[in-house]
Design a protein around this motif. Sequence first.
Motif, short mmCIF file in Angstrom:
data_model
loop_
_atom_site.label_atom_id
_atom_site.label_comp_id
_atom_site.label_asym_id
_atom_site.label_seq_id
_atom_site.Cartn_x
_atom_site.Cartn_y
_atom_site.Cartn_z
N HIS A 197 3.46 0.61 3.09
CA HIS A 197 3.43 -0.47 4.07
C HIS A 197 2.60 -1.63 3.56
N CYS A 198 2.74 -2.77 4.21
CA CYS A 198 1.89 -3.90 3.92
C CYS A 198 0.51 -3.63 4.50
N GLY A 199 -0.52 -3.93 3.73
CA GLY A 199 -1.87 -3.66 4.18
C GLY A 199 -2.67 -4.90 4.49
N ASP A 201 0.88 -1.18 0.00
CA ASP A 201 0.00 0.00 0.00
C ASP A 201 0.91 1.23 0.00
ZN LIG Z 1 -2.08 -0.04 4.35
#
Ligand SMILES: [Zn+2]
Lengths: 354, 354, 354
Positions: free
Chosen positions: A181-183, A145
């Motif tokens: 970031h990873c979502g 993301d």
């Molecule tokens: Zn996210």
Amino acid sequence: DERLKHDGEFMVDGMIFGMPEARVFEEDYDGPPVVGETMTALPHLAPLTHEGNKTHEVRLDTFAQKIEVANGKTFNAWTFGGTVPGPTLHVREGDRVVFTMKNRSDEMVSVTEPVPGGSPFFSQLNENNYLKTEPAVSPMPHSMDFHSGTVAADDKWRTIPPGQSIEFEWVANYPGVFMYHCGTPSVLMHTAMGQYGAVVVSPKEGYDTDDQVDREYVIVQSEYYLRKHGDEYRYDHTAAMNRNPSQVVFNGHVNALNSEPLRANAGERVRLYLMNAGPNDTSSFHVIGAIFDRVWYEGNRENEWRGMQTVLLGASNSAVVEFIVPEEGSYKLVDHEFADAERGAAGTLIAGPR
Amino acid sequence: DERLKHDGEFMVDGMIFGMPEARVFEEDYDGPPVVGETMTALPHLAPLTHEGNKTHEVRLDTFAQKIEVANGKTFNAWTFGGTVPGPTLHVREGDRVVFTMKNRSDEMVSVTEPVPGGSPFFSQLNENNYLKTEPAVSPMPHSMDFHSGTVAADDKWRTIPPGQSIEFEWVANYPGVFMYHCGTPSVLMHTAMGQYGAVVVSPKEGYDTDDQVDREYVIVQSEYYLRKHGDEYRYDHTAAMNRNPSQVVFNGHVNALNSEPLRANAGERVRLYLMNAGPNDTSSFHVIGAIFDRVWYEGNRENEWRGMQTVLLGASNSAVVEFIVPEEGSYKLVDHEFADAERGAAGTLIAGPR
Amino acid sequence: DERLKHDGEFMVDGMIFGMPEARVFEEDYDGPPVVGETMTALPHLAPLTHEGNKTHEVRLDTFAQKIEVANGKTFNAWTFGGTVPGPTLHVREGDRVVFTMKNRSDEMVSVTEPVPGGSPFFSQLNENNYLKTEPAVSPMPHSMDFHSGTVAADDKWRTIPPGQSIEFEWVANYPGVFMYHCGTPSVLMHTAMGQYGAVVVSPKEGYDTDDQVDREYVIVQSEYYLRKHGDEYRYDHTAAMNRNPSQVVFNGHVNALNSEPLRANAGERVRLYLMNAGPNDTSSFHVIGAIFDRVWYEGNRENEWRGMQTVLLGASNSAVVEFIVPEEGSYKLVDHEFADAERGAAGTLIAGPR
Ligand SMILES: [Zn+2]
Ligand SMILES: [Cu+2]
Ligand SMILES: [Cu+2]
Ligand SMILES: [Cu+2]
Ligand SMILES: [Cu+2]
Ligand SMILES: [Cu+2]
Ligand SMILES: [Cu+2]
Ligand code: NA
Ligand code: NA
Ligand code: NA
Ligand code: NA
Ligand code: NA
Ligand code: NA
Ligand SMILES: [Zn+2]
Ligand SMILES: [Zn+2]
Ligand SMILES: [Zn+2]
Ligand SMILES: [Zn+2]
Ligand SMILES: [Zn+2]
Ligand SMILES: [Zn+2]
Ligand SMILES: [Zn+2]
Ligand SMILES: [Zn+2]
């Protein structure tokens, strides 16, 4: 408009929306996990050498990595590109990014060897691998993301299992410093495990002080929530839910900016690209001995404040700040929420003579 | 430029940097611990009577003092000048401060007796000594860090042992409301023990509303982290690290602004110089029944917002706020983070008739 | 000036102060507990159909109500109008509000039946009663504090016992999004029990983008502090004092904006009126996949920032934010302080085709 590249794209106020659908696929890829001329290791920022706008082909694979976060304290992090935070991407407002990520969390991936022809990230990391990265395996679905992208989250930021890859595009419609970031749920866990970094989108018109800036550095603040298990440390979800960090750090390690301090000279103008990645807490960022001559909240030229001792950033807020180095000596950077500074949110800038 | 006073000083954008090295020395001094015409006890602010710029000779000694923080709850604080927060210093943008501090933490120092020819601080404190200060001894190294000064922190803010003095200079390059505090590790402990206060640097051009302001007061918010030991209270470092304050206060005491309310009349414009000293927490500052007509973040004219119900301040953030007193009556000042208001972050303004 | 309606009123900078004294009385009233054409159920905002300024006769009674805050988790809330948060009041800058509230906390009051000729609130709530409101009784003194009103708090915001009514007036002197809440001690408890809501005061000149806005919604963030007692949930004051929420929610329920998502189409400009009611915590508000094109802090046109990924709001801070919907798909709204998002501070916007 030639800036529209695919069917379905449209413009609003000169910005481009309506990106093509993300593509999830399998590829036989074991090349460098970070690809892109403007992908750097913290605290570096790549110079932009292109005029106007361009399309950046960027790869940032996700995989596990054993890293150190404080003296002798290591844990198996989930990473983008092998470091926590991941590499910083630098583009210009209006640039297009064609992004690829392979979920290699089921592979041992090494990032410490310089890669010929690769991104500056690898040689920078090789010069100062303060995280002491080592390959690790932790198969897990992940996603990406980019806060700098304006797209449908359920399409572009979708979760892919180990072994799969995703490709999507976004246009840097807004200038600023943005979190990625990873979502994937629990997002609290995935970010606390290490999956975040910064994108710097330089404004088309630049900042008013571009000609006067002598040094620039990128600083990402974040919290770890770790607990000892035998002789390693592991993520503690209860501590994360209760907002009790074990470490609060700049650039991923309690000593990142102490063992290798930032450098400048007396009288110089220093610019910091600040990102508070959280995942939970605010930062009251302050440089001991300096005052911020300029503060652009979220890195946007329109959001300018002046003469600030301290800049308050929410979780996933950012700022571009500048200060004049007053004289030769040593300056500490801190989160002035002192319980956080004591947990590691402190760094050093060493100033040479004028 | 005649504003440059010593070899090595230089100007950038009209501001002065490159102060002479700090001087650490021993002196046979047992005079008043606060010296300076514009050093006042909270909530007072001294008027500036000089035109243009001047050099202020200021002394602020550090020493222990038994103080009350809530009804019947006392502890041996570490202080600047004997009170928590310490005196407020008022200067003008561009003024120079020649500062002296003696570490008298190994002496019993009294501040409640009016001192002939001394700073306004003593008579103001004598009139309303809500902290019920009493001399105490607690030998300890300390230092002084002015956020209003732009200097090398490792030189000017250096730690001195009991019995020693330090002298250094700084120029008020930026207007605003600034924190000062002890910067000796653990900074969390030294500030939580009481070593902080405010400097008001009035802008050269003034604020747009200077002619309309009828009243002005200085308010410093801060947290105590105290635990009962027998029949006294002591600093609790674990509570401070965990951000669990025992009291959150305006001007150092739960009742500072209740037993002696602020005063104004209906229709008047009231200006507050706000400082959130932390050491950890934010303040969501609000006046019940009023709206802030003007808010200057960090006290800088360039950072103006309008019509705000609540002002959010990070740790060591400040603001100058103004409101029109709507009508005769009573108004509460609170941190609208109500758990903090319940711990004491509340005060009163009493408004008389129009 | 004809805008001055009672003896004692006066103007400062075009704003009206000096309202008549509040009137506390007993009335034999059992009509609809919400009266006012511009009183709506969240996330609705009533259109303003009047030109210039007008006087609004508004009633908002306070009474207990059993509500659901998360799947199967109910508690007996203290409410304004029967919901948590209470109805949103919409007026224009300069409008006058003549406000009546009866403390009906000792009565069973139903809000789910549509009331003929009543406020839009009832039919909107009837369409989507996600709180599953049921009458309850909990006799208790209460009061009303409008942050949009500039009045003497000890007069207008005074506490009345069950069975009594209060009437007072205020003029919407400042545009913006304002909190209202019960101000009876413990204010922490009364707000955490559910007594709060939002007032939107539209600026006289409008916002620059009024012509371009396609959708607008009101979102109120708040924290619950609940603990299981048998098979119901009750307010936990210790948790509230320790800032450990059990739920953090948008519009009063963990699923308020998920079971009934917000709607828009690709390319549209969506405006959100955001209020962070606290009572304790900040919000780092973010829309996943979008960037805020405009942010007006506290809803004031003068406080404009641009291009923000995340907006930090203190307790009782607000903002008007706008974003372009990038493309068809699903977008999550979150407090990017992820421990809060995991506790429920998440919602959904579904975007249709362009
Ligand atoms: Zn996210
Ligand atoms: Cu992940
Ligand atoms: Cu400081
Ligand atoms: Cu000290
Ligand atoms: Cu309030
Ligand atoms: Cu109440
Ligand atoms: Cu995010
Ligand atoms: Na550190
Ligand atoms: Na923090
Ligand atoms: Na607080
Ligand atoms: Na108080
Ligand atoms: Na929060
Ligand atoms: Na939710
Ligand atoms: Zn393409
Ligand atoms: Zn912090
Ligand atoms: Zn000198
Ligand atoms: Zn300090
Ligand atoms: Zn607070
Ligand atoms: Zn009337
Ligand atoms: Zn209130
Ligand atoms: Zn939050």
